[in-house]
Structures are given as structure tokens and as C-alpha cells.
Design an enzyme around this catalytic site. Structure first.
Site, PDB file in Angstrom:
ATOM      1  N   TRP A 158      -4.933  13.651 -10.853  1.00 33.75           N
ATOM      2  CA  TRP A 158      -5.397  13.466  -9.470  1.00 33.75           C
ATOM      3  C   TRP A 158      -6.384  14.561  -9.046  1.00 33.75           C
ATOM      4  O   TRP A 158      -6.961  14.483  -7.978  1.00 33.75           O
ATOM      5  CB  TRP A 158      -4.201  13.468  -8.520  1.00 33.75           C
ATOM      6  CG  TRP A 158      -3.306  12.268  -8.653  1.00 33.75           C
ATOM      7  CD1 TRP A 158      -3.284  11.357  -9.680  1.00 33.75           C
ATOM      8  CD2 TRP A 158      -2.301  11.838  -7.734  1.00 33.75           C
ATOM      9  NE1 TRP A 158      -2.325  10.406  -9.443  1.00 33.75           N
ATOM     10  CE2 TRP A 158      -1.705  10.671  -8.258  1.00 33.75           C
ATOM     11  CE3 TRP A 158      -1.839  12.329  -6.502  1.00 33.75           C
ATOM     12  CZ2 TRP A 158      -0.679   9.997  -7.604  1.00 33.75           C
ATOM     13  CZ3 TRP A 158      -0.815  11.658  -5.850  1.00 33.75           C
ATOM     14  CH2 TRP A 158      -0.247  10.501  -6.406  1.00 33.75           C
TER      15      TRP A 158
ATOM     16  N   GLU B 262     -12.710  21.133 -16.555  1.00 37.75           N
ATOM     17  CA  GLU B 262     -13.076  21.726 -15.255  1.00 37.75           C
ATOM     18  C   GLU B 262     -12.513  23.141 -15.137  1.00 37.75           C
ATOM     19  O   GLU B 262     -13.128  24.012 -14.519  1.00 37.75           O
ATOM     20  CB  GLU B 262     -12.590  20.817 -14.110  1.00 37.75           C
ATOM     21  CG  GLU B 262     -13.445  19.555 -14.036  1.00 37.75           C
ATOM     22  CD  GLU B 262     -12.727  18.333 -13.492  1.00 37.75           C
ATOM     23  OE1 GLU B 262     -11.665  18.468 -12.854  1.00 37.75           O
ATOM     24  OE2 GLU B 262     -13.242  17.207 -13.709  1.00 37.75           O
TER      25      GLU B 262
ATOM     26  N   GLY C  37     -15.836  11.913 -15.271  1.00 38.70           N
ATOM     27  CA  GLY C  37     -16.316  11.725 -13.903  1.00 38.70           C
ATOM     28  C   GLY C  37     -17.759  11.272 -13.817  1.00 38.70           C
ATOM     29  O   GLY C  37     -18.357  11.299 -12.748  1.00 38.70           O
TER      30      GLY C  37
ATOM     31  N   GLY D  27      -8.859  10.211 -14.778  1.00 39.38           N
ATOM     32  CA  GLY D  27      -9.144  10.924 -13.541  1.00 39.38           C
ATOM     33  C   GLY D  27      -9.325   9.959 -12.385  1.00 39.38           C
ATOM     34  O   GLY D  27      -8.358   9.451 -11.813  1.00 39.38           O
ATOM     35  N   GLY D  28     -10.571   9.656 -12.057  1.00 41.42           N
ATOM     36  CA  GLY D  28     -10.902   8.852 -10.873  1.00 41.42           C
ATOM     37  C   GLY D  28     -10.086   7.571 -10.742  1.00 41.42           C
ATOM     38  O   GLY D  28      -9.582   7.253  -9.650  1.00 41.42           O
TER      39      GLY D  28
HETATM   40  C1  PEP Z   1     -10.137  13.776 -16.180  1.00 42.71           C
HETATM   41  O1  PEP Z   1     -10.177  14.337 -15.101  1.00 42.71           O
HETATM   42  O2  PEP Z   1      -9.396  14.225 -17.062  1.00 42.71           O
HETATM   43  C2  PEP Z   1     -10.950  12.574 -16.391  1.00 42.71           C
HETATM   44  C3  PEP Z   1     -10.957  12.031 -17.576  1.00 42.71           C
HETATM   45  O3  PEP Z   1     -11.661  12.115 -15.314  1.00 42.71           O
HETATM   46  P1  PEP Z   1     -12.411  10.692 -15.195  1.00 42.71           P
HETATM   47  O4  PEP Z   1     -11.440   9.643 -15.695  1.00 42.71           O
HETATM   48  O5  PEP Z   1     -12.698  10.535 -13.741  1.00 42.71           O
HETATM   49  O6  PEP Z   1     -13.624  10.752 -16.048  1.00 42.71           O
END
Ligand code: PEP
Length: 254
Positions: free
Chosen positions: A11, A98, A174, A235-236
Site C-alpha cells: 500500500w 523506493e 509504478g 503496488g497501485g
Molecule cells: C511495488 O510497489 O512494489 C510495485 C510493484 O508497485 P506497482 O505495482 O504500482 O508497480
């Protein structure tokens, strides 16, 4: 622990308290397949509520998104593995790109975080992955293998049963750009093979390797076709209960 199918939702720094608790309720109201292990990597402030809401529900758990390498001390703003353990958090994401990019976490420090997590009974979801430049140079397998060697290879064999690896190419996080199913499988197979040769076949066979990078309901099934892809770190698309369930369902049907 043997190889498991896992979908973990990250999240990140999203949702206020009401919205976060509602999203947990919405996910619980869906029909999560029982043979998949679902993990919600919540912002720390919601972990205790998350643990309490999920503690009697089979197959779904929370994860922290980070922990400090020290047990305690003067590290203002940080959260330690013993603190997570004291509220029964079972998993912790370590080395997300990140964290590496914005908080300058390096392989050596991440090795210490892995040790702190394991020493306190937490299972690390260890993230690794290359930048676009490294991918273009063709050295991506060498680079990601080195991340794993430097942060995980000091572990004794028995500790590997509690390790989960998430391969997350930075250029796909992302960005809406996903690694192709072939690119994901190529890296997962290369990592499993490297670990099999340099550690042991048993460790490699029993290791769950998740793919992360713009996984969503529309591409999950294709990615999960890879024989060495054991699930996803999302993630998203984990911020919407319906879309998240579709990803978990896609893994159940793979
Ligand atoms: C993540 O934050 O680990 C990720 C894979 O983000 P997203 O799915 O948004 O690319």
C-alpha cells in the site's frame, strides 16, 4: 517452509485510517482463494489494527513495509523488528527499490535488516531489481544476483525457509510498464538456478519468488504462467479490493 503461492499488496504511503480499515474490510468481503497466501503490506500506523482484523482469518496476513536493522535505540522515526514482532506482524518488506532510492539503503544494510527480521521471527519479503540503464546494458541478471548474494548469502541454510524474494525491475514499478512474462520468467529462473548452484537445490526449489512491477488484473494471468513465478508484489493495483482479488484469482488459476 516449502514454495508457496503468494500475492502481497504494497500500500506504500497511501490511505487515511478510515479508508485503510475499509479497504481491509472490502478485501475480506471478497472471496479470497484459500490456496493462495495473501499479504497486505500496510503503513506502520495501521499494522496493529490489521493484525487484529486478520488474526482469525486463514490465508491472509499483514506485512510491515520496512524495519530498522537495530533492535532499539536513538533512531527517531524508525520502527524495529522487535516492535513489529511484539504486535505479531509476520512479514516485513525489505529493500524495496523506493527505500533503496529515496533512503539510500544498500545491500550491506539490507543484510542487517534481514538478520534483524529473522532474529525476531519475521519473514522478510526481500526486494531486488535493476534500473532501466542496467537492463539496457544486458547486465541485469548479474546485477540482481549480486544484490541477493550481498544481502542474503550470509544466511545459514535453515534460515532460507523464511525468505521470500520479490523481483521488481525498477523501470516497471509504478510506471504502467510491466516486464513481459518472458522477461519475468527469465530472471526468476536465473535467480533460482544461481541459488541452486551456489547454495543448494533444496533451498532454490523451496523458495517463493514473486514478481513486482505494474501487475494488474489485465496482465497477471500472463505473468503467472512463468514456471518460476510464484506470485506477485502489487503496488497501485492493491489499493482497490476488486482489482486485487482478480490478481489473487489469476494466481489461483495459474
Ligand atoms: C511495488 O510497489 O512494489 C510495485 C510493484 O508497485 P506497482 O505495482 O504500482 O508497480
Amino acid at each position: 517452509m516449502s514454495r508457496r503461492k503468494i500475492v502481497a499488496g504494497n500500500w506504500k504511503m497511501n490511505k487515511n485510517n478510515n479508508d485503510a480499515l475499509q479497504l481491509i474490510r472490502d478485501i475480506l468481503a471478497t472471496n479470497l482463494p484459500r490456496d493462495i497466501h495473501t499479504v497486505l503490506a500496510l503503513p506502520s500506523i495501521y499494522l496493529k489494527n490489521g493484525v487484529d482484523m486478520l488474526k482469525h482469518i486463514f490465508g491472509i496476513d499483514v506485512a510491515a513495509q520496512n524495519c530498522h536493522q537495530e533492535q532499539s535505540g536513538a533512531f527517531t522515526g524508525e520502527i524495529s523488528a522487535p516492535m513489529l514482532s511484539s504486535i505479531s506482524v509476520p512479514y516485513v518488506v525489505i529493500g524495496h527499490s523506493e527505500r533503496r532510492q529515496y533512503f539510500y539503503e544498500n545491500n550491506e544494510q539490507l543484510a542487517q535488516k534481514v538478520d534483524a527480521a529473522l532474529a525476531n521471527g519475521l519473514q522478510p519479503i526481500f526486494c531486488c531489481g535493476e534500473s532501466l540503464d542496467i537492463r539496457k546494458s544486458g547486465d541485469h541478471v548479474i546485477y540482481v544476483s549480486e544484490q541477493i548474494r550481498e544481502s542474503l548469502f550470509h544466511l545459514s541454510d535453515d534460515k532460507w525457509a523464511n525468505i521470500i524474494i520479490a523481483y521488481e525491475p525498477i523501470w516497471a514499478i509504478g510506471t504502467g510498464e510491466t516486464a513481459s512474462p518472458g522477461q519475468a520468467q527469465e530472471m526468476h529462473a536465473a535467480l533460482r538456478s544461481m541459488i541452486g548452484i551456489e547454495k543448494s537445490a533444496d533451498i532454490a526449489d523451496n523458495l517463493s519468488i514473486l514478481y513486482g512491477g505494474s501487475v494488474k488484473s489485465t496482465n497477471a494471468a500472463d505473468i503467472f504462467r512463468g514456471a518460476d513465478v510464484d506470485g506477485a508484489l502489487v503496488g497501485g493495483a492493491s489499493l482497490d479490493a476488486g482489482g486485487f482479488l482478480e490478481i489473487v484469482d489469476a494466481l489461483a488459476q495459474s
